[in-house]
Design an enzyme around this catalytic site. Structure first.
Site, PDB file in Angstrom:
ATOM      1  CG  PHE A 427     -20.247  97.500 -57.833  1.00 12.08           C
ATOM      2  CD1 PHE A 427     -20.001  96.287 -57.225  1.00 12.08           C
ATOM      3  CD2 PHE A 427     -19.561  98.611 -57.374  1.00 12.08           C
ATOM      4  CE1 PHE A 427     -19.085  96.171 -56.188  1.00 12.08           C
ATOM      5  CE2 PHE A 427     -18.636  98.509 -56.340  1.00 12.08           C
ATOM      6  CZ  PHE A 427     -18.399  97.290 -55.750  1.00 12.08           C
ATOM      7  CD  GLU A 428     -25.700  99.251 -56.669  1.00 13.30           C
ATOM      8  OE1 GLU A 428     -26.543  99.891 -57.296  1.00 13.30           O
ATOM      9  OE2 GLU A 428     -25.088  99.715 -55.690  1.00 13.30           O
ATOM     10  N   GLY A 429     -25.580  94.696 -60.923  1.00 15.51           N
ATOM     11  CA  GLY A 429     -26.077  94.257 -62.222  1.00 15.51           C
ATOM     12  C   GLY A 429     -25.085  94.595 -63.312  1.00 15.51           C
TER      13      GLY A 429
END
Length: 621
Positions: A427-429
């Protein structure tokens, strides 16, 4: 109506780099603890004394947090959510009534107007109970519309959308596409200006909250501009309402964990978006996403803290109760080592997460590196803690809570925690992208000084100018990375932890030298030597965690000698373990198997080792 040519299917490395560089925050207008670490300077004054939350803010947040805790305990059935793959509407409505969808939205627009740290405290409570609820609230508030609207929205946009968001209108962020993850240069969703509307077409994948959202932040490619005779790609952010004609939820995605994640494929077909719904400015959509994530990423580090605390509680109870070979298993060294490491790492994760939250709350810091390292470090440390917890309880932790309850055992949900948590490393990178992002920022100063010398495509004049500039800078900088007093009585105010702070100072100078040596050794090809860069980033992560943990332990000791002494003991164990990991990463810079392993991987890709895949049922192509 204007048209926009579709992008080439194959995007070159130079094109991808150009788009990514254009979205970077180019300047460092405020101090950064981690950036200075990479440059060989330990700025303990930036994090010590460890920042404390404003007492007035604590008092203001307390009633909400108390009500949220009670609601989670009494009204949320996480086993049911996991089993049904749905969050009951009465739970979502209950969160709306509490104001949980508007925690950071200013009070003048109907929100609670609480701080970043108060928001993180709320997320920690939610994460200790259910990962799907965390995803719902954080995708809405950390990367959904409220955060970019707060940072970049016009007053008319805020007046229009903040009250709806505060009342519980769910929002989502739409960036990823089937061929676009961390490489936005290949984006195919487009927006073309037609009179007073933008016409949006394309399809977004893995849009968290997308199947429930009323409002979306959509990132799309807009017509390129010519700057100094060269094409400059434009990526723009739009506020899109899901009930507009042409917005369609094509598919709800289902995953290994987070069974109630409202994640889907969203299609846009000739969606007319008013010009006033552009967020920030045309061409700044990707930068908007990156700036938003500077604080948005802090949800994952604090949710990892909640997972660590929950697993520590579960493992502690089981290790004390379960008797094998005449004594509790926690007294056996193999299990005791795991328990000790779990506790020490949980303290470190909390120190890192809350320090970054305090920095974001206070302002005056550039936390892009701190937030990225917090996300990377805590998600990986949290995963190790969960893995050890499963190992400690064995088959009972591999068995689902529903099955345990059915046969009369306590329904401890570690199996669900493991499934739900695993996505945090993506998630998110993803961890790999976080490593690369941090590494790029780590060498930024060196590229400013010596980029004209080492980067390809430079003229002779540029290289000569770069050599002069480099000689002036490195003539004093490099020798100074070998010098410095990092022995007693330096940092004596840290007591028994002083030796660890001194180690951090010595090691950050070694880290700076190692970054410089890697640039000299590999030149422009350093970006391809990701295993080298990853080791350097991991060293910085450990040093940041050590410094944060020592600072936090000292603050706890000053406030309460009894609890503080225990915190200092935990911090000492953590730092001892971290020092071993730092030394191992440094040693791996020179002694490694990177080249033969890479060559082997290319042989595998070429099909030279398909013989190893014999004697299994072959999957269809």
């Amino acid at each position: 109506m204007a048209t926009l040519a579709p992008p080439k299917r194959q995007i070159s490395a130079d094109e991808a780099r150009e788009v990514a560089e254009a979205a970077r925050e180019q300047e460092w207008a405020a101090p950064s603890f981690v950036r200075d670490l990479f440059l060989g300077t330990l700025r303990m004054d930036l994090i010590h004394p460890y920042p404390e939350q404003d007492p007035d803010e604590v008092a203001r947040a307390k009633p909400f947090l108390n009500k949220l805790e009670r609601f989670l305990r009494e009204d949320v059935d996480s086993d049911r959510i996991d089993r049904d793959g749905e969050i009951p509407e009465d739970v979502i409505d209950g969160l709306r009534k509490l104001g949980a969808f508007g925690i950071k939205i200013p009070r003048e627009y109907g929100g609670l107007g609480l701080s970043q740290l108060s928001y993180m405290k709320a997320i920690e409570l939610v994460s200790s109970v259910d990962g799907s609820l965390t995803a719902l609230l954080s995708a809405h508030q950390s990367i959904g519309l409220p955060q970019p609207l707060k940072l970049f929205g016009t007053e008319s946009q805020k007046e229009k959308y903040f009250p709806r968001l505060a009342k519980g209108a769910i929002s989502a962020f739409a960036l990823t596409e089937a061929s676009v993850g961390s490489d936005p240069a290949a984006m195919e969703t487009t927006a073309i200006l037609d009179d007073d509307d933008w016409v949006l077409n394309g399809e977004k994948l893995w849009c968290t909250n997308g199947t429930k959202a009323e409002l979306l932040v959509v990132i799309a490619r807009t017509p390129s501009k010519i700057v100094r005779g060269k094409e400059k790609k434009q990526i723009t952010a739009f506020i899109v309402e899901t009930d507009w004609p042409g917005v369609e939820v094509v598919h709800r995605c289902h995953f290994m964990g987070l069974k109630a994640l409202y994640n889907g494929v969203i299609r846009f077909t000739n969606v007319r978006v008013p010009k006033e719904n552009v967020l920030w400015e045309e061409g700044k959509g990707l930068k908007l996403g990156l700036v938003t994530l500077n604080t948005g990423r802090l949800t994952l580090p604090i949710s990892a803290v909640a997972a660590g605390k929950r697993c520590l509680e579960i493992a502690r109870r089981w290790a004390a109760e379960r008797v094998q070979w005449g004594r509790p298993i926690g007294q056996h060294d193999a299990i005791a080592q795991k328990l000790g490491s779990m506790a020490a790492n949980t303290l470190a994760m909390e120190a890192v997460a809350e320090l970054c939250g305090a920095m974001a709350e206070r302002g005056g810091y550039d936390i892009r590196l701190e937030a990225a390292i917090a996300k990377l470090y805590n998600s990986e440390a949290g995963w190790r803690i969960i893995d050890d917890t499963v190992q400690i309880r064995g088959g009972r932790f591999y068995e689902s809570a529903v099955s345990l309850r059915a046969r009369g055992e306590p329904p401890v949900p570690v199996e669900r925690i493991m499934r739900d948590f695993r996505i945090n490393l993506i998630f998110e990178g993803s961890s790999e992208i976080m490593h690369l992002f941090i590494a790029r920022e780590a060498v930024d100063k060196h590229l400013q000084i010596a980029g004209d010398v080492v980067m390809p495509g430079k003229t002779v004049r540029e290289r000569l100018t770069g050599l002069v500039r480099s000689a002036g800078f490195y003539g004093w900088w490099y020798p100074s990375r070998w010098l410095g007093w990092s022995l007693w009585p330096r940092y004596a105010e840290f007591g028994r932890l002083a030796k660890h702070v001194r180690f951090v100072e010595r090691s950050c100078r070694r880290l700076a030298r190692s970054v410089f040596h890697a640039m000299i050794r590999f030149g422009p090809k350093l970006e391809l030597r990701q295993s080298v860069l990853f080791r350097l980033v991991d060293v910085a992560g450990e040093l940041f965690a050590m410094a944060a943990t020592c600072s936090r332990a000292q603050r706890l000791y000053q406030h309460d000698r009894a609890t503080g002494a225990r915190a200092v003991h935990l911090a000492d164990v953590f730092c001892r373990q971290a020092r071993r990991r730092v030394r191992s990463k440094f040693n791996g810079l020179r002694r490694n198997e990177d080249v033969p392993t890479y060559k082997l991987a290319q042989e595998i890709l070429a099909g030279e080792h398909r013989w190893l895949e014999r004697d299994i049922v072959e999957l269809p192509e």
